[in-house]
Design a protein around this motif. Structure first.
Motif, PDB file in Angstrom:
ATOM      1  N   ILE A 111      -4.627  11.690 -56.969  1.00 35.81           N
ATOM      2  CA  ILE A 111      -5.059  10.584 -56.102  1.00 35.81           C
ATOM      3  C   ILE A 111      -3.873   9.947 -55.414  1.00 35.81           C
ATOM      4  O   ILE A 111      -3.918   9.625 -54.215  1.00 35.81           O
ATOM      5  CB  ILE A 111      -5.834   9.535 -56.941  1.00 35.81           C
ATOM      6  CG1 ILE A 111      -7.198  10.088 -57.337  1.00 35.81           C
ATOM      7  CG2 ILE A 111      -6.000   8.225 -56.158  1.00 35.81           C
ATOM      8  CD1 ILE A 111      -8.003   9.161 -58.223  1.00 35.81           C
ATOM      9  N   ILE A 114      -2.887  12.162 -52.574  1.00 33.57           N
ATOM     10  CA  ILE A 114      -3.858  12.142 -51.472  1.00 33.57           C
ATOM     11  C   ILE A 114      -3.756  10.840 -50.684  1.00 33.57           C
ATOM     12  O   ILE A 114      -3.858  10.827 -49.451  1.00 33.57           O
ATOM     13  CB  ILE A 114      -5.282  12.335 -52.018  1.00 33.57           C
ATOM     14  CG1 ILE A 114      -5.433  13.734 -52.645  1.00 33.57           C
ATOM     15  CG2 ILE A 114      -6.327  12.130 -50.925  1.00 33.57           C
ATOM     16  CD1 ILE A 114      -6.734  13.950 -53.373  1.00 33.57           C
ATOM     17  N   LYS A 115      -3.514   9.728 -51.396  1.00 30.02           N
ATOM     18  CA  LYS A 115      -3.445   8.412 -50.739  1.00 30.02           C
ATOM     19  C   LYS A 115      -2.281   8.339 -49.765  1.00 30.02           C
ATOM     20  O   LYS A 115      -2.307   7.533 -48.828  1.00 30.02           O
ATOM     21  CB  LYS A 115      -3.324   7.307 -51.792  1.00 30.02           C
ATOM     22  CG  LYS A 115      -4.627   7.013 -52.517  1.00 30.02           C
ATOM     23  CD  LYS A 115      -4.440   5.983 -53.630  1.00 30.02           C
ATOM     24  CE  LYS A 115      -4.089   4.629 -53.076  1.00 30.02           C
ATOM     25  NZ  LYS A 115      -3.981   3.608 -54.148  1.00 30.02           N
ATOM     26  N   LYS A 119      -6.511   7.363 -46.130  1.00 31.61           N
ATOM     27  CA  LYS A 119      -7.308   6.461 -46.940  1.00 31.61           C
ATOM     28  C   LYS A 119      -8.791   6.767 -46.740  1.00 31.61           C
ATOM     29  O   LYS A 119      -9.205   7.157 -45.655  1.00 31.61           O
ATOM     30  CB  LYS A 119      -7.023   5.002 -46.569  1.00 31.61           C
ATOM     31  CG  LYS A 119      -5.627   4.530 -46.953  1.00 31.61           C
ATOM     32  CD  LYS A 119      -5.442   3.050 -46.661  1.00 31.61           C
ATOM     33  CE  LYS A 119      -4.061   2.577 -47.108  1.00 31.61           C
ATOM     34  NZ  LYS A 119      -3.877   1.125 -46.849  1.00 31.61           N
ATOM     35  N   SER A 120      -9.537   6.542 -47.805  1.00 33.03           N
ATOM     36  CA  SER A 120     -10.968   6.827 -47.733  1.00 33.03           C
ATOM     37  C   SER A 120     -11.713   5.937 -48.725  1.00 33.03           C
ATOM     38  O   SER A 120     -11.216   5.638 -49.807  1.00 33.03           O
ATOM     39  CB  SER A 120     -11.223   8.301 -48.047  1.00 33.03           C
ATOM     40  OG  SER A 120     -12.592   8.526 -48.290  1.00 33.03           O
ATOM     41  N   HIS A 122     -14.336   6.830 -50.227  1.00 33.11           N
ATOM     42  CA  HIS A 122     -14.672   7.709 -51.342  1.00 33.11           C
ATOM     43  C   HIS A 122     -13.501   7.790 -52.326  1.00 33.11           C
ATOM     44  O   HIS A 122     -13.690   7.842 -53.536  1.00 33.11           O
ATOM     45  CB  HIS A 122     -15.027   9.106 -50.841  1.00 33.11           C
ATOM     46  CG  HIS A 122     -16.247   9.136 -49.963  1.00 33.11           C
ATOM     47  ND1 HIS A 122     -17.501   8.816 -50.432  1.00 33.11           N
ATOM     48  CD2 HIS A 122     -16.392   9.430 -48.647  1.00 33.11           C
ATOM     49  CE1 HIS A 122     -18.382   8.934 -49.450  1.00 33.11           C
ATOM     50  NE2 HIS A 122     -17.731   9.294 -48.345  1.00 33.11           N
ATOM     51  N   LEU A 123     -12.312   7.782 -51.770  1.00 31.71           N
ATOM     52  CA  LEU A 123     -11.113   7.834 -52.610  1.00 31.71           C
ATOM     53  C   LEU A 123     -10.997   6.555 -53.439  1.00 31.71           C
ATOM     54  O   LEU A 123     -10.605   6.591 -54.613  1.00 31.71           O
ATOM     55  CB  LEU A 123      -9.878   8.020 -51.746  1.00 31.71           C
ATOM     56  CG  LEU A 123      -8.575   8.384 -52.465  1.00 31.71           C
ATOM     57  CD1 LEU A 123      -8.736   9.700 -53.210  1.00 31.71           C
ATOM     58  CD2 LEU A 123      -7.436   8.472 -51.464  1.00 31.71           C
ATOM     59  N   GLU A 124     -11.348   5.438 -52.856  1.00 36.10           N
ATOM     60  CA  GLU A 124     -11.325   4.171 -53.583  1.00 36.10           C
ATOM     61  C   GLU A 124     -12.325   4.179 -54.737  1.00 36.10           C
ATOM     62  O   GLU A 124     -12.045   3.649 -55.823  1.00 36.10           O
ATOM     63  CB  GLU A 124     -11.630   3.018 -52.626  1.00 36.10           C
ATOM     64  CG  GLU A 124     -10.529   2.756 -51.608  1.00 36.10           C
ATOM     65  CD  GLU A 124     -10.910   1.642 -50.647  1.00 36.10           C
ATOM     66  OE1 GLU A 124     -12.017   1.082 -50.787  1.00 36.10           O
ATOM     67  OE2 GLU A 124     -10.103   1.346 -49.752  1.00 36.10           O
ATOM     68  N   VAL A 126     -13.326   6.865 -56.354  1.00 38.56           N
ATOM     69  CA  VAL A 126     -12.777   7.754 -57.385  1.00 38.56           C
ATOM     70  C   VAL A 126     -11.729   7.006 -58.208  1.00 38.56           C
ATOM     71  O   VAL A 126     -11.684   7.102 -59.445  1.00 38.56           O
ATOM     72  CB  VAL A 126     -12.149   9.011 -56.746  1.00 38.56           C
ATOM     73  CG1 VAL A 126     -11.405   9.827 -57.803  1.00 38.56           C
ATOM     74  CG2 VAL A 126     -13.228   9.867 -56.095  1.00 38.56           C
ATOM     75  N   GLU A 127     -10.881   6.240 -57.519  1.00 33.08           N
ATOM     76  CA  GLU A 127      -9.838   5.481 -58.200  1.00 33.08           C
ATOM     77  C   GLU A 127     -10.446   4.422 -59.120  1.00 33.08           C
ATOM     78  O   GLU A 127      -9.963   4.182 -60.232  1.00 33.08           O
ATOM     79  CB  GLU A 127      -8.913   4.830 -57.174  1.00 33.08           C
ATOM     80  CG  GLU A 127      -7.634   4.294 -57.777  1.00 33.08           C
ATOM     81  CD  GLU A 127      -6.636   3.886 -56.711  1.00 33.08           C
ATOM     82  OE1 GLU A 127      -5.432   3.865 -57.005  1.00 33.08           O
ATOM     83  OE2 GLU A 127      -7.067   3.589 -55.574  1.00 33.08           O
TER      84      GLU A 127
END
Length: 301
Positions: A111, A114-115, A119-120, A122-124, A126-127
């Motif tokens: 993560i 990727i960050k 930024k996304s 969806h990524l937030e 997951v985090e």
């Protein structure tokens, strides 16, 4: 002749009475000694230092002695089995927690990489779930230490007001995000014998529960002391606990009807175990005029 018969009869009667009295007191003394021996044996059982009970002969107490020995043997076997099962459970919890830690670390590193690129939302998400898993892993390790008896709690004098203030300070970020406030009126110097860090962890879990069930509201604290115990109360002004949840609130992994989205159902059970291991009790009730209330008693003796 009749006088001699009377004399012999009197002597015989006296001797017989003396033998009876001697036998009676000897028997009573022997019985008292047997009872005392059995009582001392049971006292040793209560403190876990009993040895194998040896048969003291055939008498009226032999059957009782035999039954006591069989009962104690069965209790020891049951205790050993229970301790083994508990240790196995604690070891399993620890193993699960360690197994979770490896993928958590790998995902966290991915993560972060990727960050750096984009930024996304969806990524937030997951985090956010990763943080939840991290908290679960840490809590499972604590529970495994509690179950195995390897979590040693310090016994120090802890000022109650300081305890509550430190717990609230550690929740400042969550309080700001939820627009909540913790009210801790100072009621004078009062101390308990406890482990500051772990007791603070228990208090924080109670405060967080109140905050989650009454976001944007005030969390109230109160403490008092009498010759028997020190009382700490923490409550909110929300809707209170659902009636069907009250009996299960302190069970591990139980999530009540109005549980927060990120909860995993361990915080309250952990708080209960920490309090009870420090000569305390904890209960959850609904206040008559509304709101959920946690009541803690730390006993002096």
């Amino acid at each position: 002749m009749s006088g001699q018969n009377i004399l012999f009869a009197a002597i015989g009667f006296t001797v017989g009475m003396l033998l009876y009295i001697f036998t009676y007191f000897y028997r009573n003394k022997a019985e008292a000694m047997r009872i005392q021996a059995l009582a001392e044996y049971l006292e040793q059982v209560n403190i876990g230092k009993a040895v194998i009970l040896s048969t003291s002969g055939e008498d009226d107490f032999s059957k009782l002695e035999d039954e006591i020995y069989k009962t104690v043997t069965f209790l020891y076997q049951t205790k050993d089995s229970a301790v083994q099962a508990k240790n196995n459970f604690a070891q399993n919890l620890s193993n699960i927690a360690h197994q979770i830690k490896t993928p958590i670390t790998a995902i966290s590193l991915s993560i972060q990489m990727i960050k750096q690129e984009y930024k996304s939302k969806h990524l937030e998400q997951v985090e956010k779930q990763l943080l939840r898993l991290t908290h679960l892993e840490e809590t499972l390790l604590v529970l495994s230490r509690l179950d195995a008896g390897t979590l040693l709690l310090q016994k120090n004098e802890v000022d109650v007001f300081t305890l509550l203030v430190l717990a609230a300070d550690n929740l400042q970020e969550l309080l700001v995000n939820s627009c909540s406030f913790i009210d801790i009126p100072e009621s004078g110097e009062m101390t308990i014998i406890a482990d500051l860090d772990w007791t603070m962890e228990a208090i924080m879990n109670l405060m967080k529960n109140c905050m989650e069930h009454n976001p944007g509201g005030t969390i109230h604290c109160y403490y008092a002391q009498n010759p028997l115990y020190t009382e700490i109360r923490i409550w909110d002004d929300g809707e209170g606990f659902a009636k069907e949840d009250i009996l299960h609130l302190f069970e591990r992994f139980y999530r009540g009807k109005n549980a927060g989205e990120g909860g995993i159902g361990i915080g309250l059970s952990l708080a209960k175990e920490i309090v009870e291991r420090q000569n305390g009790t904890i209960r959850a009730i609904n206040r008559p005029d509304g709101g959920a209330l946690f009541e803690i008693h730390f006993y002096s003796h």
